[in-house]
Design an enzyme around this catalytic site. Sequence first.
Site, PDB file in Angstrom:
ATOM      1  N   GLU A 201     118.829  10.712  31.160  1.00 47.84           N
ATOM      2  CA  GLU A 201     118.494  10.504  29.744  1.00 47.84           C
ATOM      3  C   GLU A 201     117.084  11.153  29.457  1.00 47.84           C
ATOM      4  OE1 GLU A 201     118.753   6.350  29.482  1.00 47.84           O
ATOM      5  OE2 GLU A 201     120.910   6.362  30.002  1.00 47.84           O
TER       6      GLU A 201
ATOM      7  N   LYS B 164     113.399  10.327  28.713  1.00 47.37           N
ATOM      8  CA  LYS B 164     112.587   9.452  29.202  1.00 47.37           C
ATOM      9  C   LYS B 164     111.597   9.174  27.892  1.00 47.37           C
ATOM     10  CE  LYS B 164     109.239   7.565  32.310  1.00 47.37           C
ATOM     11  NZ  LYS B 164     108.819   6.499  31.664  1.00 47.37           N
TER      12      LYS B 164
ATOM     13  N   ASP C 127     108.542   8.245  25.877  1.00 53.70           N
ATOM     14  CA  ASP C 127     107.348   7.798  25.591  1.00 53.70           C
ATOM     15  C   ASP C 127     106.753   6.681  24.710  1.00 53.70           C
ATOM     16  OD1 ASP C 127     105.021   7.370  27.234  1.00 53.70           O
ATOM     17  OD2 ASP C 127     104.060   9.262  26.592  1.00 53.70           O
TER      18      ASP C 127
ATOM     19  N   TYR D 209     118.561   1.904  25.193  1.00 53.61           N
ATOM     20  CA  TYR D 209     119.264   2.534  26.260  1.00 53.61           C
ATOM     21  C   TYR D 209     119.640   1.762  27.249  1.00 53.61           C
ATOM     22  CZ  TYR D 209     114.172   2.073  27.734  1.00 53.61           C
ATOM     23  OH  TYR D 209     113.036   1.624  27.937  1.00 53.61           O
TER      24      TYR D 209
ATOM     25  N   LYS E 121     109.107  12.805  36.088  1.00 51.88           N
ATOM     26  CA  LYS E 121     108.128  13.123  35.070  1.00 51.88           C
ATOM     27  C   LYS E 121     107.783  14.623  35.153  1.00 51.88           C
ATOM     28  CE  LYS E 121     105.482   9.900  33.704  1.00 51.88           C
ATOM     29  NZ  LYS E 121     104.948   8.685  34.077  1.00 51.88           N
TER      30      LYS E 121
ATOM     31  N   CYS F 152      75.917  19.997   4.011  1.00 53.09           N
ATOM     32  CA  CYS F 152      77.292  20.160   3.968  1.00 53.09           C
ATOM     33  C   CYS F 152      77.311  21.773   3.693  1.00 53.09           C
ATOM     34  CB  CYS F 152      77.898  19.778   2.422  1.00 53.09           C
ATOM     35  SG  CYS F 152      79.448  20.467   2.015  1.00 53.09           S
TER      36      CYS F 152
ATOM     37  N   CYS G 141      78.743  23.142   0.432  1.00 51.70           N
ATOM     38  CA  CYS G 141      77.948  23.276  -0.747  1.00 51.70           C
ATOM     39  C   CYS G 141      76.482  22.926  -0.766  1.00 51.70           C
ATOM     40  CB  CYS G 141      78.532  22.060  -1.752  1.00 51.70           C
ATOM     41  SG  CYS G 141      78.416  20.380  -1.282  1.00 51.70           S
TER      42      CYS G 141
ATOM     43  N   CYS H  21      79.911  14.401   3.191  1.00 50.20           N
ATOM     44  CA  CYS H  21      79.105  15.405   2.020  1.00 50.20           C
ATOM     45  C   CYS H  21      79.131  14.373   0.928  1.00 50.20           C
ATOM     46  CB  CYS H  21      79.942  16.633   1.826  1.00 50.20           C
ATOM     47  SG  CYS H  21      79.506  17.293   0.332  1.00 50.20           S
TER      48      CYS H  21
ATOM     49  N   CYS I 125      81.636  18.913  -4.557  1.00 45.71           N
ATOM     50  CA  CYS I 125      81.775  20.236  -3.472  1.00 45.71           C
ATOM     51  C   CYS I 125      83.122  20.858  -3.519  1.00 45.71           C
ATOM     52  CB  CYS I 125      81.549  19.494  -2.220  1.00 45.71           C
ATOM     53  SG  CYS I 125      81.979  20.570  -0.755  1.00 45.71           S
TER      54      CYS I 125
HETATM   55  S1  IVH Z   1     115.744   2.387  31.935  1.00 45.29           S
HETATM   56  C1  IVH Z   1     114.715  -1.257  35.190  1.00 45.29           C
HETATM   57  N1  IVH Z   1     115.648   4.444  30.339  1.00 45.29           N
HETATM   58  O1  IVH Z   1     110.253   3.960  31.105  1.00 45.29           O
HETATM   59  C2  IVH Z   1     113.922  -0.390  34.009  1.00 45.29           C
HETATM   60  N2  IVH Z   1     113.793   3.112  30.772  1.00 45.29           N
HETATM   61  O2  IVH Z   1     108.445   4.297  33.374  1.00 45.29           O
HETATM   62  C3  IVH Z   1     115.186   0.424  33.482  1.00 45.29           C
HETATM   63  N3  IVH Z   1     112.045   4.444  29.555  1.00 45.29           N
HETATM   64  O3  IVH Z   1     110.261   0.704  32.185  1.00 45.29           O
HETATM   65  C4  IVH Z   1     114.649   1.200  32.372  1.00 45.29           C
HETATM   66  N4  IVH Z   1     113.014   5.841  28.584  1.00 45.29           N
HETATM   67  O4  IVH Z   1     110.141   1.560  29.470  1.00 45.29           O
HETATM   68  C5  IVH Z   1     115.002   3.552  30.906  1.00 45.29           C
HETATM   69  N5  IVH Z   1     116.129   6.139  28.811  1.00 45.29           N
HETATM   70  C6  IVH Z   1     115.276   5.175  29.288  1.00 45.29           C
HETATM   71  C7  IVH Z   1     113.974   5.238  29.423  1.00 45.29           C
HETATM   72  C8  IVH Z   1     113.171   4.215  30.065  1.00 45.29           C
HETATM   73  C9  IVH Z   1     111.821   5.357  28.494  1.00 45.29           C
HETATM   74  C10 IVH Z   1     110.658   3.754  29.978  1.00 45.29           C
HETATM   75  C11 IVH Z   1     110.901   2.080  30.134  1.00 45.29           C
HETATM   76  C12 IVH Z   1     110.728   2.146  31.515  1.00 45.29           C
HETATM   77  C13 IVH Z   1     109.862   3.010  31.847  1.00 45.29           C
HETATM   78  C14 IVH Z   1     109.484   3.474  33.175  1.00 45.29           C
END
Ligand code: IVH
Length: 699
Positions: free
Chosen positions: A141, A143, A145, A252, A344, A438, A441, A456, A461
Amino acid sequence: MEPARRYKNDQSPMNTDDLFSFDADQGGASDSSSSRIVQLRRQIAHHDRLYYDQAKPEITDREYDALYRELVDLERAHPELLVSDSPTQKVGGRPQGGFSQATHLVPMQSLDNTYSAEEIADFVDRLHRLLPEEEIPLTIEPKVDGVAIALLYEKGRLVRAATRGDGTVGDEVTRNIRTIGEIPAILHGKAPAVLEVRGEVYLPKETFARINAERDEQGIPVFANPRNAAAGTLKQLDPNIVAERKLSAVFYGFGAFQASADAPLPATQQEFFHRLKDWGLPTDPKIWTARTSDEVVEAIRHLGEIRRGFPFETDGAVIKVDQLAQHSRLGATSKAPRWAIAYKYEPEQARTRLMDITVQVGRSGVLTPVAELEPVFVAGSTVSRATLHNEEEIARKDLRIGDWVLVEKAGDVIPAVVKALTEERVGSERKFRMPELCPVCTAPVNRTEGEVAVRCANPGCAAQVRRRIEYFASRTSMDIAGLGEAVVTQLTDARLLHDVADLYTLTEEQLLPLERMGEKSVGNLLAAISASKEQPLWRLLAALGIPHVGVTVARTLASSFGTVDRLAIASIEELCAVEEIGEIMAAAIHGWFRDPAVVQLLEKLRGAGLNFGEHDPASSAPSAEGPLKGTVWVLTGTLSISRDEVAEKIRLLGGKVSGSVSAKTTYLLAGEEAGSKLAKAEKLGVKVLNEEEFQKMIV
Ligand code: IVH
């Protein structure tokens, strides 16, 4: 005022000397104070129950705080009436200065990280060592942010939302989460008895770019990335500000899951993913499956190719064992589960040369330094300019003209200079100084004490004028096709435009001699400008650059006041009475309408025939005749069609639509999840209609 929980450990709440110092009326309570105190305690306890136990508050935080403050003041004045079970003496009431804490039903753990194909192979090997001879299908999946969040649904109803916090206890942010339109208050279909669903709240990348541009424009520090912006937004105590920022979310996983007969525990992560969708919760746009580490690496590569197209930022991939039965057998360490791991992505950065720092002037006059870079390819496109926000930011990063620098894309979209590579300096690099005049102007610049922004001082301007016109014409404002940056520059350079009202006096004769202005494009441009006169009032209000007024607030103002004139004469109190307007906003809007230059501009625009709301069926101005003539309506809660459409119907039938409930309100039309307006209407004895009753009334 001190928060109620200050008294948490006080062993003798009746010893009021420790709590208050008295300089107020010491002379014993009158009957009216004493009965008011009793009434307030009862009301506050009632609202606490609605808020905490039923998650169905009926009054706004501000209204609650007013009741609470009145009680504190009365108890201070009449200490003889203070009792230990007053809401002012108890812990765990509504926090006045922060969020209350929520304990997760199942702790929220973190994930171990990997950075290479080898480490992924190690993870897969380890799974097979722990579960020998078993098939172990995997899912991959994105990740996301964002900011981790846990939503608690009981019998399908959202009762609580909490941030991760320390993993065991987080901040209770239910009210803020309820502003996210994509999160259902009630799960669709069959829901388990208890479901603690996990995901991330995020600020869409496009919104992040817009908010940062606005913050630069207003001289406020920008957010470093969408994650910080989302975290900062969730921490807002005022849910109206959260609503304005338009957060989103992705889910998720789950913590607690108490299955019910028709909502059993899913067998796999894949199945859970589909269940999330069935419940109406937003999910990742795509997930992958794999059986071998090579397949995992391939999925991660594919995700890497498409992830920039997602509305949220991704910093990697999460690889999970698909079968939930295997999760329990694999277990967890104290920090992370053994059934999942994060991969990552390397943050994409590039080295380039900072050739120069130029200065841009925004529509409100803020001077913004801009890095002029040797073009370099990073995170999907070529970057040659990046905003440096303000002088302090340049000093903090110690950037010098001529430096080698590292650049990246903040939130995948906005080019940003990360740092100077100081070890590469040869001595010819130059420090940057903000100009005293400025650059456009040559008017002197203003520095306001305590603000990072430099402005300014000349509202005439050329740069400010140009930016105001661009903003006025932009897609979210008056939406005038063909009036982009280049054309606006051309028209201001030709001295045809001095303010936005000049757009409406442009003629073919003026435009045809200009470069690249053929008959067809001139015709189209003039038609688009002319058509914009009919734009609804909210668009005009959003386009004018009134401080703090974006599209959402503009819509609210348009539906609350109905015409420019009524808004222009509104007092600060009247503005504050509108649900989404706070005191700072109200004062800024009020002040703006009293600026003589603004008054003059508005008269010019009115003269040009723009829609000021007077004859606009979509504004609050009621049509002269109709079955609803003379009635005043307030709309609240979720209706089956948009509030704008309902308001328009009411106006067409002769009714007036107002933003807040008062003694003048004839009807409150209340949809699902109606809140404080409903409570107020009931208190004032205003007739409340549901949608069905409303439909019957208008046929
Ligand atoms: S599963 C037991 N799935 O990334 C933790 N986490 O760096 C299970 N995160 O703590 C987490 N996307 O806050 C899971 N598809 C995803 C995610 C995800 C982002 C976050 C989550 C986690 C952190 C770890």
